[in-house]
Design an enzyme around this catalytic site. Sequence first.
Site, PDB file in Angstrom:
ATOM      1  N   LYS A   1      -8.982 -59.548  55.953  1.00 49.72           N
ATOM      2  CA  LYS A   1      -9.129 -60.467  54.821  1.00 49.72           C
ATOM      3  C   LYS A   1     -10.605 -60.775  54.539  1.00 49.72           C
ATOM      4  O   LYS A   1     -11.064 -60.697  53.402  1.00 49.72           O
ATOM      5  CB  LYS A   1      -8.348 -61.768  55.099  1.00 49.72           C
ATOM      6  CG  LYS A   1      -6.846 -61.556  55.271  1.00 49.72           C
ATOM      7  CD  LYS A   1      -6.094 -62.857  55.463  1.00 49.72           C
ATOM      8  CE  LYS A   1      -6.338 -63.464  56.831  1.00 49.72           C
ATOM      9  NZ  LYS A   1      -5.798 -62.652  57.934  1.00 49.72           N
ATOM     10  N   THR A   2     -11.330 -61.110  55.599  1.00 51.25           N
ATOM     11  CA  THR A   2     -12.761 -61.399  55.441  1.00 51.25           C
ATOM     12  C   THR A   2     -13.519 -60.150  55.011  1.00 51.25           C
ATOM     13  O   THR A   2     -14.442 -60.220  54.183  1.00 51.25           O
ATOM     14  CB  THR A   2     -13.340 -61.936  56.764  1.00 51.25           C
ATOM     15  OG1 THR A   2     -12.596 -63.092  57.166  1.00 51.25           O
ATOM     16  CG2 THR A   2     -14.803 -62.311  56.609  1.00 51.25           C
TER      17      THR A   2
ATOM     18  N   ASP B   1     -12.426 -69.444  54.360  1.00 51.20           N
ATOM     19  CA  ASP B   1     -11.480 -68.919  55.343  1.00 51.20           C
ATOM     20  C   ASP B   1     -10.564 -70.048  55.819  1.00 51.20           C
ATOM     21  O   ASP B   1     -10.957 -71.213  55.831  1.00 51.20           O
ATOM     22  CB  ASP B   1     -12.251 -68.331  56.529  1.00 51.20           C
ATOM     23  CG  ASP B   1     -11.395 -67.385  57.356  1.00 51.20           C
ATOM     24  OD1 ASP B   1     -10.283 -67.035  56.918  1.00 51.20           O
ATOM     25  OD2 ASP B   1     -11.839 -66.997  58.451  1.00 51.20           O
TER      26      ASP B   1
ATOM     27  N   THR C   1      -3.969 -67.497  57.210  1.00 50.05           N
ATOM     28  CA  THR C   1      -2.960 -66.850  58.048  1.00 50.05           C
ATOM     29  C   THR C   1      -1.609 -67.539  57.897  1.00 50.05           C
ATOM     30  O   THR C   1      -0.609 -67.050  58.413  1.00 50.05           O
ATOM     31  CB  THR C   1      -3.380 -66.898  59.531  1.00 50.05           C
ATOM     32  OG1 THR C   1      -3.673 -68.267  59.888  1.00 50.05           O
ATOM     33  CG2 THR C   1      -4.618 -66.049  59.767  1.00 50.05           C
TER      34      THR C   1
ATOM     35  N   ARG D   1      -8.716 -55.277  64.162  1.00 49.67           N
ATOM     36  CA  ARG D   1      -9.566 -56.086  65.038  1.00 49.67           C
ATOM     37  C   ARG D   1      -9.230 -55.837  66.505  1.00 49.67           C
ATOM     38  O   ARG D   1     -10.126 -55.696  67.343  1.00 49.67           O
ATOM     39  CB  ARG D   1      -9.408 -57.571  64.712  1.00 49.67           C
ATOM     40  CG  ARG D   1     -10.327 -58.474  65.554  1.00 49.67           C
ATOM     41  CD  ARG D   1     -10.090 -59.933  65.233  1.00 49.67           C
ATOM     42  NE  ARG D   1     -10.470 -60.238  63.856  1.00 49.67           N
ATOM     43  CZ  ARG D   1     -10.073 -61.334  63.208  1.00 49.67           C
ATOM     44  NH1 ARG D   1      -9.282 -62.207  63.797  1.00 49.67           N
ATOM     45  NH2 ARG D   1     -10.478 -61.552  61.969  1.00 49.67           N
TER      46      ARG D   1
END
Length: 332
Positions: free
Chosen positions: A63-64, A108, A157, A217
């Site tokens: 997302k980032t 975020d 999230t 990740r």
Amino acid sequence: MSTPNNKNQDEGFLDQTLRPNAWDEYIGQQNIKANLKILLQAAFERSHPPEHILFYGPPGLGKTTLAHLIAKETNRQMKITSGPAIEKVGDLASILTNLAPGDIVFIDEIHRLNKMVEEVLYPAMESGVLDIIIGKGPSARTIQLELPPFTLIAATTRIALLSAPLRSRFSGGVFRLEFYTQDEIKKILSRSANILGVKLDDYALDEIAKRARFTPRTANYFLKRCRDYAQVHKSDLDKKSVVKALELLEVDEEGLTSSDRRVLEIIIDKFKGGPVGLKTIAAATSEEEATIEEVIEPYLIQCGFLERGARGRTVTDKAYKHLGFDVPINEK
């Protein structure tokens, strides 16, 4: 040897280095990329900033990274913050009033935004104005500040915790990021290995990819730890060293951690495989309910090791076999 602070800085620098810098380098999420390219191109042709965008999905899916890519593709400055960091209206005002026309604001974990701040954000997103109340009681007055055109990109999230009015204001689109396939994870690992300057054979690549929980990740984290293991033990980064490194991390061939296995084993040993309630599992494992429900359970359910029903959680036959238990004769 690096100090702990230096090590954290190095890890953060590595994470930045591994981030894609162009759409072609961003692997997976094809539908989202296609939609974003159209949105950005249309906004560019109209000489307008892109509309506000919301990304949601489990942690570690990019997302980032997508927000950074949008900033690079539009050649705009991006101000980065998070929901918990914006504690009061003044914090939001200081960010928005210092923007240049066309800048991007990335928030975020926006679901953790203070409700009073959220109310002030609505007119900023819709009308480009910031309403600030000065004073209290009868002498209070409202000042309306004009804001430069900007794009808000938000990530969360837990989209269910976002209010409906806030969700509806993301006119550019609300996009859910999906888990990656094993082939996509392998491509990501190959790219990361090239950036890190490590040689990874196909067998080692497969071994990391199948344990990475379909998450970039996690895959990159495993790659870095396997690289460290091979470096310290003066060995090649092959399947053998990868397996040993991941065994040290207590990650098995299905990507289950020691916490995952412990939850399954306790349900089998103490509760005959279930069904059993969340509170009971939390008490038996000494884990918090939120940790089990939000961190441990999703992957177990996704992989078919756990089922969740009205009566509680039930371990599947697949989990019995994986953990080396005899499958019960009676069908659950």
